[in-house]
Design a protein around this motif. Structure first.
Motif, PDB file in Angstrom:
ATOM      1  N   PHE A 145       0.822  -1.219   0.000  1.00  0.00           N
ATOM      2  CA  PHE A 145       0.000   0.000   0.000  1.00  0.00           C
ATOM      3  C   PHE A 145       0.854   1.267   0.000  1.00  0.00           C
ATOM      4  CE2 PHE A 145      -4.523  -1.057   0.466  1.00  0.00           C
ATOM      5  CZ  PHE A 145      -4.433  -2.437   0.600  1.00  0.00           C
ATOM      6  N   ALA A 146       2.179   1.105  -0.060  1.00  0.00           N
ATOM      7  CA  ALA A 146       3.094   2.252   0.038  1.00  0.00           C
ATOM      8  C   ALA A 146       2.694   3.137   1.220  1.00  0.00           C
ATOM      9  CB  ALA A 146       3.104   3.045  -1.269  1.00  0.00           C
ATOM     10  N   GLU A 147       2.419   2.483   2.349  1.00  0.00           N
ATOM     11  CA  GLU A 147       1.967   3.207   3.541  1.00  0.00           C
ATOM     12  C   GLU A 147       2.834   2.801   4.736  1.00  0.00           C
ATOM     13  OE1 GLU A 147       1.309   5.341   5.818  1.00  0.00           O
ATOM     14  OE2 GLU A 147      -0.346   5.893   4.487  1.00  0.00           O
ATOM     15  N   PRO A 148       3.987   3.467   4.905  1.00  0.00           N
ATOM     16  CA  PRO A 148       4.905   3.069   5.974  1.00  0.00           C
ATOM     17  C   PRO A 148       4.333   3.270   7.377  1.00  0.00           C
ATOM     18  CG  PRO A 148       5.635   5.111   4.915  1.00  0.00           C
ATOM     19  CD  PRO A 148       4.494   4.584   4.102  1.00  0.00           C
ATOM     20  N   PRO A 172     -17.196  -4.868  33.062  1.00  0.00           N
ATOM     21  CA  PRO A 172     -17.180  -6.325  32.889  1.00  0.00           C
ATOM     22  C   PRO A 172     -15.872  -6.846  32.308  1.00  0.00           C
ATOM     23  CG  PRO A 172     -18.341  -5.311  31.066  1.00  0.00           C
ATOM     24  CD  PRO A 172     -17.940  -4.187  31.995  1.00  0.00           C
ATOM     25  N   ALA A 173     -15.637  -8.133  32.538  1.00  0.00           N
ATOM     26  CA  ALA A 173     -14.562  -8.853  31.848  1.00  0.00           C
ATOM     27  C   ALA A 173     -15.219  -9.694  30.780  1.00  0.00           C
ATOM     28  CB  ALA A 173     -13.815  -9.735  32.831  1.00  0.00           C
ATOM     29  N   THR A 174     -14.671  -9.687  29.575  1.00  0.00           N
ATOM     30  CA  THR A 174     -15.275 -10.463  28.491  1.00  0.00           C
ATOM     31  C   THR A 174     -14.205 -11.361  27.859  1.00  0.00           C
ATOM     32  OG1 THR A 174     -15.006  -8.440  27.171  1.00  0.00           O
ATOM     33  CG2 THR A 174     -17.225  -8.943  27.929  1.00  0.00           C
ATOM     34  N   PRO A 175     -14.616 -12.525  27.334  1.00  0.00           N
ATOM     35  CA  PRO A 175     -13.636 -13.510  26.877  1.00  0.00           C
ATOM     36  C   PRO A 175     -12.832 -13.050  25.658  1.00  0.00           C
ATOM     37  CG  PRO A 175     -15.881 -14.423  26.894  1.00  0.00           C
ATOM     38  CD  PRO A 175     -15.997 -12.977  27.171  1.00  0.00           C
ATOM     39  N   ALA A 176     -11.528 -13.207  25.730  1.00  0.00           N
ATOM     40  CA  ALA A 176     -10.651 -12.907  24.590  1.00  0.00           C
ATOM     41  C   ALA A 176      -9.267 -13.481  24.888  1.00  0.00           C
ATOM     42  CB  ALA A 176     -10.550 -11.410  24.361  1.00  0.00           C
ATOM     43  N   ASP A 177      -8.745 -14.240  23.931  1.00  0.00           N
ATOM     44  CA  ASP A 177      -7.396 -14.811  24.098  1.00  0.00           C
ATOM     45  C   ASP A 177      -6.343 -13.968  23.404  1.00  0.00           C
ATOM     46  OD1 ASP A 177      -8.193 -17.067  25.572  1.00  0.00           O
ATOM     47  OD2 ASP A 177      -8.851 -18.070  23.726  1.00  0.00           O
ATOM     48  N   LEU A 178      -6.749 -13.313  22.307  1.00  0.00           N
ATOM     49  CA  LEU A 178      -5.799 -12.531  21.514  1.00  0.00           C
ATOM     50  C   LEU A 178      -6.396 -11.168  21.220  1.00  0.00           C
ATOM     51  CD1 LEU A 178      -4.918 -15.200  18.770  1.00  0.00           C
ATOM     52  CD2 LEU A 178      -3.527 -14.613  20.759  1.00  0.00           C
ATOM     53  N   PHE A 179      -5.524 -10.172  21.150  1.00  0.00           N
ATOM     54  CA  PHE A 179      -5.949  -8.831  20.729  1.00  0.00           C
ATOM     55  C   PHE A 179      -5.074  -8.422  19.559  1.00  0.00           C
ATOM     56  CE2 PHE A 179      -5.333  -4.100  21.336  1.00  0.00           C
ATOM     57  CZ  PHE A 179      -6.571  -3.735  20.815  1.00  0.00           C
ATOM     58  N   VAL A 180      -5.710  -7.990  18.492  1.00  0.00           N
ATOM     59  CA  VAL A 180      -4.981  -7.497  17.319  1.00  0.00           C
ATOM     60  C   VAL A 180      -5.297  -6.017  17.174  1.00  0.00           C
ATOM     61  CG1 VAL A 180      -4.618  -7.762  14.836  1.00  0.00           C
ATOM     62  CG2 VAL A 180      -5.275  -9.754  16.211  1.00  0.00           C
ATOM     63  N   HIS A 181      -4.251  -5.215  17.103  1.00  0.00           N
ATOM     64  CA  HIS A 181      -4.408  -3.758  17.010  1.00  0.00           C
ATOM     65  C   HIS A 181      -3.659  -3.285  15.771  1.00  0.00           C
ATOM     66  CE1 HIS A 181      -3.386   0.397  19.017  1.00  0.00           C
ATOM     67  NE2 HIS A 181      -4.338   0.501  18.118  1.00  0.00           N
ATOM     68  N   ILE A 182      -4.420  -2.760  14.822  1.00  0.00           N
ATOM     69  CA  ILE A 182      -3.837  -2.283  13.560  1.00  0.00           C
ATOM     70  C   ILE A 182      -4.235  -0.820  13.419  1.00  0.00           C
ATOM     71  CG2 ILE A 182      -4.012  -2.497  11.037  1.00  0.00           C
ATOM     72  CD1 ILE A 182      -4.745  -5.491  11.520  1.00  0.00           C
ATOM     73  N   HIS A 183      -3.288   0.058  13.104  1.00  0.00           N
ATOM     74  CA  HIS A 183      -3.700   1.435  12.815  1.00  0.00           C
ATOM     75  C   HIS A 183      -2.797   2.077  11.774  1.00  0.00           C
ATOM     76  CE1 HIS A 183      -0.782   3.499  15.670  1.00  0.00           C
ATOM     77  NE2 HIS A 183      -0.883   2.365  16.329  1.00  0.00           N
ATOM     78  N   SER A 184      -3.359   3.075  11.119  1.00  0.00           N
ATOM     79  CA  SER A 184      -2.629   3.793  10.056  1.00  0.00           C
ATOM     80  C   SER A 184      -3.510   4.941   9.579  1.00  0.00           C
ATOM     81  CB  SER A 184      -2.333   2.845   8.872  1.00  0.00           C
ATOM     82  OG  SER A 184      -3.431   2.803   7.980  1.00  0.00           O
ATOM     83  N   PRO A 185      -3.008   5.765   8.667  1.00  0.00           N
ATOM     84  CA  PRO A 185      -3.881   6.819   8.113  1.00  0.00           C
ATOM     85  C   PRO A 185      -4.912   6.283   7.118  1.00  0.00           C
ATOM     86  CG  PRO A 185      -1.538   7.383   7.900  1.00  0.00           C
ATOM     87  CD  PRO A 185      -1.615   5.930   8.250  1.00  0.00           C
ATOM     88  N   ASP A 242      -8.235   1.327   4.218  1.00  0.00           N
ATOM     89  CA  ASP A 242      -8.101   0.203   3.274  1.00  0.00           C
ATOM     90  C   ASP A 242      -6.885  -0.666   3.612  1.00  0.00           C
ATOM     91  OD1 ASP A 242      -6.277   2.145   2.419  1.00  0.00           O
ATOM     92  OD2 ASP A 242      -6.810   2.017   0.287  1.00  0.00           O
ATOM     93  N   ALA A 243      -5.788  -0.027   3.996  1.00  0.00           N
ATOM     94  CA  ALA A 243      -4.581  -0.791   4.346  1.00  0.00           C
ATOM     95  C   ALA A 243      -4.815  -1.588   5.634  1.00  0.00           C
ATOM     96  CB  ALA A 243      -3.393   0.156   4.515  1.00  0.00           C
ATOM     97  N   ASN A 244      -5.454  -0.968   6.612  1.00  0.00           N
ATOM     98  CA  ASN A 244      -5.763  -1.669   7.862  1.00  0.00           C
ATOM     99  C   ASN A 244      -6.608  -2.912   7.579  1.00  0.00           C
ATOM    100  OD1 ASN A 244      -4.624   0.530   9.089  1.00  0.00           O
ATOM    101  ND2 ASN A 244      -6.525   1.398   9.858  1.00  0.00           N
ATOM    102  N   PHE A 245      -7.619  -2.697   6.742  1.00  0.00           N
ATOM    103  CA  PHE A 245      -8.562  -3.765   6.437  1.00  0.00           C
ATOM    104  C   PHE A 245      -7.855  -4.925   5.724  1.00  0.00           C
ATOM    105  CE2 PHE A 245     -12.111  -5.472   3.788  1.00  0.00           C
ATOM    106  CZ  PHE A 245     -12.927  -5.882   4.835  1.00  0.00           C
ATOM    107  N   ALA A 246      -6.972  -4.575   4.787  1.00  0.00           N
ATOM    108  CA  ALA A 246      -6.236  -5.622   4.048  1.00  0.00           C
ATOM    109  C   ALA A 246      -5.373  -6.445   4.997  1.00  0.00           C
ATOM    110  CB  ALA A 246      -5.372  -4.973   2.964  1.00  0.00           C
ATOM    111  N   LEU A 247      -4.714  -5.774   5.931  1.00  0.00           N
ATOM    112  CA  LEU A 247      -3.866  -6.485   6.885  1.00  0.00           C
ATOM    113  C   LEU A 247      -4.709  -7.386   7.799  1.00  0.00           C
ATOM    114  CD1 LEU A 247      -1.207  -7.070   8.348  1.00  0.00           C
ATOM    115  CD2 LEU A 247      -1.429  -4.868   9.523  1.00  0.00           C
TER     116      LEU A 247
END
Ligand code: HEM
Length: 303
Positions: free
Chosen positions: A49-52, A91-104, A107-112
């Motif tokens: 995406f040429a998005e460093p 509350p505490a809610t069930p989750a084993d993994l958290f994925v955090h993606i951000h950028s300007p 579309d790039a976030n979504f693709a990743l």
């Protein structure tokens, strides 16, 4: 050199994808190998995406940690404990993994995010997927600037990353997440001076209210906690999210010590001896809550 994952110290992008996942029993080995490749996947999509400024981090919850990473665990990594006082509930809610993606770029976030989920296949199930966006240049949906007192520059790694105090996990970070749902109609019905008393800052100009007028129940009066003359700090990456019918703040905080976030949350939820709690909680409520550890890139790659 232990490098942190790229989403942690970077400036918060204009858009984010927040994913909480649960791990399917039996898929641990496959999932572990895919997570090891996540930093390279971030770089590959950033190049496409040429998005460093496309950045990402994955973090692992306390119960999933031994299943994926072995018996040795980061100090203080425990499941998120729910909190309640009066009619306030975190509350505490069930989750084993958290994925955090951000950028300007969304579309790039979504693709990743799609690429990671395609690789994980049936190895992990989505507990919740939330897409965040920057609103009016960095304001929460309440209209107040959010992030003003976030650590800047060199303070960011200092606040967010584990150091020699837990040397095996140096360069990693404790992550706490909560999805807050705002009662915006109720909030917008409040006169601005009342809103300012609830946050503890002015709305338009984002100035801190003087201590002589700032109520002890103001948000920033609750979360500013001093110990030994030093203010406790976390690195926030929260963003607004939602639809026209359900919206609020996706709260994300990174810290070298998970106890800091807990102390702040405690001061928001649990009333003090004078009956003061965070008045923000009368207008917004957390509906999820989970804690994770985002290992350094080096540790993540050692699958
Ligand atoms: C500051 C909003 C939840 C910790 C602020 C500020 C706003 C805000 C507008 C002032 C500007 C700034 O310095 O960023 C919100 C909203 C929340 C929320 C709308 C959820 C509905 C939380 C939670 C925590 C937290 C759950 C931690 C447990 C902090 C801290 C500051 C802050 C540490 C900086 C205080 C200072 O140094 O002055 N928040 N916040 N916030 N918030 Fe929150």
């Amino acid at each position: 050199m232990t490098l942190p994952q790229s989403a942690i110290c970077a400036e918060t992008g204009d858009f984010a994808v927040f994913l909480t996942l649960t791990l399917v029993p039996g898929a641990e080995r496959t999932v572990r190998a895919i997570l090891a490749g996540f930093p390279d996947m971030v770089e590959a999509v950033a190049a496409e995406f040429a998005e460093p400024r496309l950045v990402g981090s994955v973090a692992i919850g306390a119960e999933a940690w031994p299943r994926l990473m072995g018996p040795k665990r980061p100090a203080g990594l425990v499941p998120f404990a729910p909190l309640a006082d009066g009619d306030r509930f975190a509350p505490a809610t069930p989750a084993d993994l958290f994925v955090h993606i951000h950028s300007p770029r969304h579309d790039a976030n979504f693709a990743l995010a799609r690429r990671l989920m395609a690789r994980l296949g049936s190895g992990a199930t989505v507990a919740e997927e939330i897409h965040g966006f920057k609103h009016k240049g960095g304001r929460d949906l309440t209209g107040f600037v959010d992030g003003t007192e976030n650590p800047k520059g060199e303070d960011r790694p200092e606040v967010a990353l584990v150091g020699d105090e837990d040397a095996d996990f140096r360069g990693g970070s404790h992550v706490s997440i909560q999805r807050w749902v705002h009662g915006l109609t109720q909030w917008e019905g409040l006169p601005v001076p009342q809103q300012e008393g609830i946050i503890g800052r002015t709305k338009e100009t984002d100035e801190e209210l003087d201590d002589s007028v700032k109520p002890p129940s103001a948000h920033i009066a609750r979360v500013v906690i001093e110990e030994d003359g030093e203010e406790l700090e976390i690195l926030r990456h929260s963003l607004p999210y939602g639809t026209t019918s359900d919206s609020g703040l996706y709260f994300v905080a990174y810290g070298r010590d998970p106890a800091t976030f807990r102390k702040m949350l405690d001061a928001m939820v649990v009333a003090d001896a004078d009956g003061n709690y965070d008045r923000l909680m009368d207008f917004s409520r957390p509906v999820t809550g989970a804690a994770f550890f985002a290992p350094s890139k080096d540790l993540l790659r050692q699958a």
